[in-house]
Design an enzyme around this catalytic site. Sequence first.
Site, mmCIF file in Angstrom:
data_model
loop_
_atom_site.group_PDB
_atom_site.id
_atom_site.type_symbol
_atom_site.label_atom_id
_atom_site.label_comp_id
_atom_site.label_asym_id
_atom_site.label_seq_id
_atom_site.Cartn_x
_atom_site.Cartn_y
_atom_site.Cartn_z
ATOM 1 N NE ARG A 88 -4.137 -0.211 2.352
ATOM 2 C CZ ARG A 88 -5.156 -1.411 2.616
ATOM 3 N NH1 ARG A 88 -4.894 -2.456 2.684
ATOM 4 N NH2 ARG A 88 -6.449 -0.890 2.583
ATOM 5 N NE ARG A 160 -13.263 -4.170 7.359
ATOM 6 C CZ ARG A 160 -12.504 -3.930 6.215
ATOM 7 N NH1 ARG A 160 -12.422 -4.927 5.274
ATOM 8 N NH2 ARG A 160 -11.650 -3.004 5.900
ATOM 9 N NE ARG A 171 -11.234 1.463 5.077
ATOM 10 C CZ ARG A 171 -12.416 0.760 4.876
ATOM 11 N NH1 ARG A 171 -13.659 0.937 5.591
ATOM 12 N NH2 ARG A 171 -12.367 -0.275 4.179
HETATM 13 P P1 AP5 Z 1 -8.392 -3.678 4.408
HETATM 14 O O1 AP5 Z 1 -9.161 -4.882 5.086
HETATM 15 O O2 AP5 Z 1 -7.417 -4.381 3.378
HETATM 16 O O3 AP5 Z 1 -9.475 -2.940 3.646
HETATM 17 P P2 AP5 Z 1 -9.577 -2.088 2.369
HETATM 18 O O4 AP5 Z 1 -8.406 -2.153 1.490
HETATM 19 O O5 AP5 Z 1 -10.088 -0.767 2.743
HETATM 20 O O6 AP5 Z 1 -10.546 -2.726 1.431
HETATM 21 P P3 AP5 Z 1 -11.738 -3.517 1.831
HETATM 22 O O7 AP5 Z 1 -11.578 -4.897 2.530
HETATM 23 O O8 AP5 Z 1 -12.609 -2.561 2.606
HETATM 24 O O9 AP5 Z 1 -12.387 -3.732 0.167
HETATM 25 P P4 AP5 Z 1 -12.275 -4.877 -0.890
HETATM 26 O O10 AP5 Z 1 -11.486 -4.189 -1.928
HETATM 27 O O11 AP5 Z 1 -11.757 -5.927 -0.180
HETATM 28 O O12 AP5 Z 1 -13.739 -5.064 -1.105
HETATM 29 P P5 AP5 Z 1 -14.653 -6.278 -0.715
HETATM 30 O O13 AP5 Z 1 -14.475 -7.458 -1.694
HETATM 31 O O14 AP5 Z 1 -14.803 -6.465 0.805
HETATM 32 O O15 AP5 Z 1 -7.770 -2.816 5.423
HETATM 33 C C1 AP5 Z 1 -8.219 -2.366 6.524
HETATM 34 C C2 AP5 Z 1 -7.223 -1.479 7.063
HETATM 35 O O16 AP5 Z 1 -6.143 -2.329 7.743
HETATM 36 C C3 AP5 Z 1 -6.534 -0.448 6.660
HETATM 37 O O17 AP5 Z 1 -7.623 0.663 6.393
HETATM 38 C C4 AP5 Z 1 -5.311 -0.166 7.336
HETATM 39 O O18 AP5 Z 1 -5.630 0.573 8.548
HETATM 40 C C5 AP5 Z 1 -4.957 -1.480 7.803
HETATM 41 N N1 AP5 Z 1 -4.084 -2.235 6.550
HETATM 42 C C6 AP5 Z 1 -4.445 -3.171 5.814
HETATM 43 N N2 AP5 Z 1 -3.306 -3.578 4.950
HETATM 44 C C7 AP5 Z 1 -2.545 -2.667 5.139
HETATM 45 C C8 AP5 Z 1 -1.044 -2.232 4.576
HETATM 46 N N3 AP5 Z 1 -0.783 -2.968 3.674
HETATM 47 N N4 AP5 Z 1 -0.639 -1.244 5.215
HETATM 48 C C9 AP5 Z 1 -0.930 -0.641 6.128
HETATM 49 N N5 AP5 Z 1 -2.121 -0.783 6.809
HETATM 50 C C10 AP5 Z 1 -2.803 -1.616 6.276
HETATM 51 O O19 AP5 Z 1 -16.084 -5.831 -1.217
HETATM 52 C C11 AP5 Z 1 -16.805 -4.553 -0.547
HETATM 53 C C12 AP5 Z 1 -18.264 -4.917 -0.466
HETATM 54 O O20 AP5 Z 1 -18.673 -4.955 -2.025
HETATM 55 C C13 AP5 Z 1 -18.640 -6.331 -0.260
HETATM 56 O O21 AP5 Z 1 -19.787 -6.235 0.560
HETATM 57 C C14 AP5 Z 1 -18.972 -7.178 -1.479
HETATM 58 O O22 AP5 Z 1 -19.946 -7.948 -1.223
HETATM 59 C C15 AP5 Z 1 -19.200 -6.033 -2.492
HETATM 60 N N6 AP5 Z 1 -18.948 -6.313 -3.851
HETATM 61 C C16 AP5 Z 1 -17.618 -6.551 -4.051
HETATM 62 N N7 AP5 Z 1 -17.378 -6.628 -5.531
HETATM 63 C C17 AP5 Z 1 -18.557 -5.987 -5.949
HETATM 64 C C18 AP5 Z 1 -19.237 -5.815 -7.241
HETATM 65 N N8 AP5 Z 1 -18.365 -6.010 -8.459
HETATM 66 N N9 AP5 Z 1 -20.160 -5.281 -7.459
HETATM 67 C C19 AP5 Z 1 -21.227 -4.922 -6.341
HETATM 68 N N10 AP5 Z 1 -20.591 -5.158 -5.059
HETATM 69 C C20 AP5 Z 1 -19.755 -5.611 -5.068
#
Ligand code: AP5
Length: 215
Positions: A88, A160, A171
């Site tokens: 990231r 969450r 974020r």
């Molecule tokens: P992390 O858990 O990695 O969260 P994020 O990157 O903010 O990503 P999300 O998990 O929220 O989203 P996603 O892209 O995976 O979407 P999802 O598939 O779930 O990180 C959380 C925290 O941890 C960070 O803020 C930081 O503090 C820390 N952290 C983590 N990694 C770090 C690093 N490398 N360095 C430093 N800090 C770090 O989908 C979301 C929703 O949308 C779901 O409900 C799903 O069903 C729906 N959905 C998915 N695809 C579609 C579609 N095509 N159409 C409609 N709905 C959809």
Amino acid sequence: MKIILLGPPGAGKGTQATMLMKEYSIPQISTGDMLRAAVHDQTPMGVKAKEYMDAGDLVPDDVVIGIVRERLQADDCKNGFILDGFPRTQLQADALKQVLAEVDKQLDSVISLQVETEALVGRLTGRRTCSGCGKGFHLQYEPPALDGTCSSCGGVLVQRDDDCEATIRNRMQVYHQQTAPLEDYYRREGLLTVIDGMGDISAVQRAIVSTLQGH
Ligand code: AP5
């Protein structure tokens, strides 16, 4: 297959990684999931990480690099892995390059999922996760058969802590400032493919698989 999924919060990285894991029989390495497990278990690292995660800020690089370095050395990563949420920052990307060089491995592909901001907010505010098995749902796009209940294991669905709108907006800002520049980093290495993540889940999956088949 050694893959990175890039994309803003809610772009679908976790959703697609779960599917790719089955398709290619390789593990998903989600730094977010690993950090949440540490927070849940109240390990020293989890206690430190929690304040950053609750604010929607990045956990310090040294912490995250340490856990990924260790995870990539596990046996199940021998045939590949899907990195979801790592790297990231430029520092994390440089560290990953070094770790892979040490074990004589190279990335095959970096996929960046592009989704419009307001769609991201809708996806994240509607996301629910099973507290039992971790399966993800969405109130509108992937609803459970029974309200508040996991369709796979019957566990309770929870939201969450960082999926409230103010934290989501932070974020996203953090993503644009610190992570989006990695697109250029991997473009220069000839590894980047940008995929439209606005389609439904299976359409996005088809686009990813077709890209990976070209590698
Ligand atoms: P992390 O858990 O990695 O969260 P994020 O990157 O903010 O990503 P999300 O998990 O929220 O989203 P996603 O892209 O995976 O979407 P999802 O598939 O779930 O990180 C959380 C925290 O941890 C960070 O803020 C930081 O503090 C820390 N952290 C983590 N990694 C770090 C690093 N490398 N360095 C430093 N800090 C770090 O989908 C979301 C929703 O949308 C779901 O409900 C799903 O069903 C729906 N959905 C998915 N695809 C579609 C579609 N095509 N159409 C409609 N709905 C959809």
